[in-house]
Enzyme design. Structure first.
Site, PDB file in Angstrom:
ATOM      1  N   ASP A 184      38.710  36.977  38.979  1.00 27.81           N
ATOM      2  CA  ASP A 184      37.965  37.379  37.793  1.00 27.81           C
ATOM      3  C   ASP A 184      36.491  37.209  38.130  1.00 27.81           C
ATOM      4  OD1 ASP A 184      37.189  38.225  35.310  1.00 27.81           O
ATOM      5  OD2 ASP A 184      38.480  36.860  34.176  1.00 27.81           O
TER       6      ASP A 184
HETATM    7  C1  BGC Z   1      37.036  39.265  32.055  1.00 27.55           C
HETATM    8  C2  BGC Z   1      37.975  40.193  32.761  1.00 27.55           C
HETATM    9  C3  BGC Z   1      37.289  41.500  33.038  1.00 27.55           C
HETATM   10  C4  BGC Z   1      36.058  41.237  33.869  1.00 27.55           C
HETATM   11  C5  BGC Z   1      35.310  42.491  34.258  1.00 27.55           C
HETATM   12  C6  BGC Z   1      35.697  39.147  32.769  1.00 27.55           C
HETATM   13  O1  BGC Z   1      34.779  38.521  31.948  1.00 27.55           O
HETATM   14  O2  BGC Z   1      37.629  37.999  31.916  1.00 27.55           O
HETATM   15  O3  BGC Z   1      39.118  40.381  31.991  1.00 27.55           O
HETATM   16  O4  BGC Z   1      38.159  42.392  33.662  1.00 27.55           O
HETATM   17  O5  BGC Z   1      35.190  40.407  33.112  1.00 27.55           O
HETATM   18  O6  BGC Z   1      34.719  43.090  33.179  1.00 27.55           O
END
Ligand code: BGC
Length: 721
Positions: free
Chosen positions: A269
């Protein structure tokens, strides 16, 4: 004449539903789950990846294993490696204004918790296919979804992005989602692996969980997605038993790859890796975003920890090997080849012609997602006959309620609640923003809309804000015929006013067409058929995991910079173990306000003739369960038939009952259908920590069928030998 619905659940947790005899037009039961077959098979893609890798310099390979420009995987023209854009998320394409991909709009689908409330696996497929097609239209190679963290506490701010509290239901929806998505050529990303079940200091939270719980509750949806052919997985922000998910060999190599059999691309993530050696060694392939972005202050304090920037030196110092980088790069290249993006353009503008179809899928999903929780004296439906005077008021009547954060989808052609109801009722409906007491009293029915705006980044209080609570109680005090429409992502507290209102429609975030579906249900043009994929507690303290916020601390409702190194790690102990959702309320004898699997219809269904192929089952053999379901009302309706298994005696703690089968069937008035479901060994088994595998303990079991987890209509005993 009877129609027969047949259902099988095989050992690999793949669900197959098929009609074996149809006498008239069938519906969802015609749909058959079929695993995704990649454009290029694994072996061929692996060979091609090896060839490409053999020409790349170490420097080039290193530059591939960390992201670029926040949302990209680097491309190399000379190797015919395309640059790949990764975009959010589960409920539709999140358009980032700063990234112009030529996709002017995207369809706001109902949120995933709403999709799950349909219990319709064909819709899960079609919904994901629509999102995948919009990805193709926008040149998006990888969708950063579906998210599938189990609904452990109602306060999780991201519950709207996920698939409810039950691993079996989530698994069946997810496998169909994955196939729908990847059938378009867009790669799906199963996220967030693992145990990121609340947003409160998500980057500083350490989920302490036992192994059996991991296998029985938190991984089945991932396993189903993997078995369905998902190409990517994203790790989570939190620690798991003391190790950051994105740096944990246990999480990535042992659990995800070895136990669950995942062979594709594992990404982190965004900003969730802190030690490049550990990240590389854990089995992670792609560090996202791989650069400080707008968190420069944090990295100024802790130093540059990015894989891309450290790998060369770490190889020189023999802390990691070239083979580690090769593995990472190869997994990225091979997985991408499998999806087809090395052999055709990612972008296909022709999908822009399919928006009308996608809007229809959004509408159909909303029609089946809205749950009728309460309907005193059949207050609903209200026929659009010009007679009753309906007053609409409350929140989200002119704008739609939706979830925020990376999952946010703006949508287009949005129909407001006020307009959707006016379109059906014309002058019969009065929309008044702030009605006077007299106006409230005079109305035959008051439709009162309330809700919450949930988001990634923080949790939402189970208690509704005071002004919302007051709005409902004051309105109910003026008029006995109030129907509350709840727009939210998960459970909210309705306990104080539940008995004071005549009706409750749980509308979730129903997407850009959700209000059309809502108006159709209010008017009786559509018979409600959604059922809760969650339990709604009476008070938050009743729920499992209610102590996840330490005493004296309070949840917040805005972005908090939880990356700052001085913020301490918070332990979240999953003391309830496998007793999540209805398993908890059953075991503790706590009566919730609304039970898992519950939802009313405008018609009634009767269950009869429950039979099993044998009451003495030999270990390893299957049990066929048959019964009849009849629509005893006067209008057509859809019933979600649920099958639960109860282990009567066991050497380990078992839940009172567990969902092991369901099917949504459509029945005309007076019509009866025979339903057939097949249970296999795994449906009776638990995760044995000693054997590190599923174990079936011979003994007596009860098979229960019914209309909700608390409305069991028939049961039969079987002895497994
Ligand atoms: C989230 C993810 C997301 C990523 C990219 C993160 O803050 O937890 O679910 O895919 O950002 O946007």
């Amino acid at each position: 004449m009877k129609k027969i619905i047949q259902k099988h659940i095989n050992v690999l947790a793949i669900l197959f539903i098929g009609v074996i005899m149809i006498t008239s037009q069938a519906d969802a039961q015609d749909y058959v789950f079929k695993k995704y077959e990649p454009a290029v098979d694994y072996k061929t893609a692996d060979k091609r990846a090896s060839e490409i890798l053999s020409n790349m310099t170490l420097e080039e390979k290193i530059s591939l294993v960390g992201g670029e420009r926040s949302f990209y995987i680097k491309g190399f023209e000379k190797y015919k490696i395309p640059e790949l854009y990764l975009s959010d998320a589960t409920q539709g394409v999140h358009i980032r204004k700063e990234i112009n991909t030529g996709l002017p709009k995207s369809t706001a689908m109902p949120c995933p918790s709403a999709l799950t409330a349909t219990w319709n696996i064909e819709l899960a497929h079609d919904y994901a296919k629509a999102v995948g097609e919009e990805c193709r239209a926008g040149g998006i190679a990888v969708l950063l979804g579906p998210g599938m963290n189990i609904y452990r506490v109602s306060q999780n701010g991201r519950n709207f992005e996920y698939f409810g509290e039950d691993p079996f239901l989530a698994a069946r929806m997810i496998e169909n989602y994955v196939v729908g998505m990847q059938s378009t050529g867009t790669m799906a990303t199963l996220k967030h692996f693992l145990l990121n079940n609340t947003e409160y200091y998500r980057r500083k939270s350490n989920s302490i969980v036992d192994e059996r719980t991991i296998h029985e509750i938190y991984t089945p949806a991932f396993k189903a997605g993997i078995d369905a052919g998902a190409l990517c997985v994203m790790t989570s922000y939190n620690q798991i038993n003391g190790e950051w998910a994105a740096e944990s060999k246990y999480v990535i190599t042992d659990l995800l790859r070895k136990d669950l059999g995942f062979k594709g691309l594992v990404m982190s993530d965004w900003w969730s890796t802190w030690d490049p050696v550990k990240s590389i060694k854990s089995g992670l392939d792609l560090e996202m975003p791989g650069e400080p972005g707008n968190h420069k202050d944090v990295f100024a304090k802790i130093g540059n920890t990015f894989v891309k920037d450290n790998a060369a030196k770490l190889i020189e110092d023999k802390k990691v090997g070239v083979n580690d980088i090769d593995r990472m790069a190869k997994n990225i290249i091979r997985t991408s080849i499998q999806s087809g993006v090395y052999d055709r353009p990612v972008k296909d503008e022709s999908y822009k012609n399919k928006f009308a179809e996608h809007e229809q899928v959004a509408l159909n999903t909303a029609r089946e997602a809205i749950v009728l929780l309460r309907n005193q004296n059949d207050i609903l439906p209200i026929l659009p006959d010009g007679k009753k005077k309906i007053l609409l008021t409350g929140q989200f009547t002119e704008t739609i309620a939706r979830g925020g954060g990376s999952a946010k989808v703006e949508g287009y052609n949005i129909v407001t609640m006020a307009d959707a109801l006016k379109n059906i009722y014309g002058a019969q409906i009065d929309y008044i923003k702030n009605p006077a007491d007299e106006e409230l009293k005079k109305a035959d029915v008051v439709l009162l809309s309330i809700g919450t705006l949930d988001s990634e980044g923080w949790d939402k209080d189970f208690n509704l804000p005071k002004e919302t609570e007051d709005l409902v109680t004051n309105t109910a005090a003026k008029n006995p015929n109030v129907v509350v429409i709840v727009n939210t992502g998960g459970g909210v507290k309705m306990t104080n006013w539940n008995n004071k209102v005549a009706g409750i429609l749980y509308g979730w975030y129903a997407g850009q067409n959700g209000n059309r579906a809502l108006a159709e249900i209010v008017a009786g043009k559509v018979n409600p058929s959604g059922k809760l994929p969650i339990t709604i507690e009476k008070k938050f303290e009743d729920s499992p995991g209610a102590d996840y916020v330490s005493a004296g601390e309070k949840i917040y409702n805005t972005w908090v910079d939880d990356m700052q190194p001085e913020i301490p790690i918070r332990n979240v102990k999953y003391n309830e173990g496998i007793l999540v959702g209805y398993r908890w309320y059953d075991a503790k004898n706590i009566e919730p306000l609304y039970h898992f699997g519950f939802g009313l219809s405008y018609t009634k269904f009767e269950y009869s003739s429950l039979n099993v192929s044998s009451q003495n089952v030999k270990k390893g053999s299957k049990v066929k369960v048959t019964f009849d379901v009849k629509n005893t009302g006067s209008i057509e309706g859809k019933e979600i038939v649920q099958l639960y298994v109860k282990d009567v005696e066991s050497s380990v703690l078992r839940p009172e009952k567990e969902l092991k089968g369901f099917v949504k069937i459509s029945l005309k008035p007076g019509e009866t259908r025979a339903v057939e479901m097949t249970l296999n060994e795994k449906d009776f088994s638990y995760w044995d920590v000693k054997k590190k595998n599923w174990k079936l303990e011979p003994g007596n079991f009860v098979i229960l069928v019914g209309s909700s987890s608390n409305d069991i209509r028939a049961s039969v005993n079987v002895a497994v030998k």
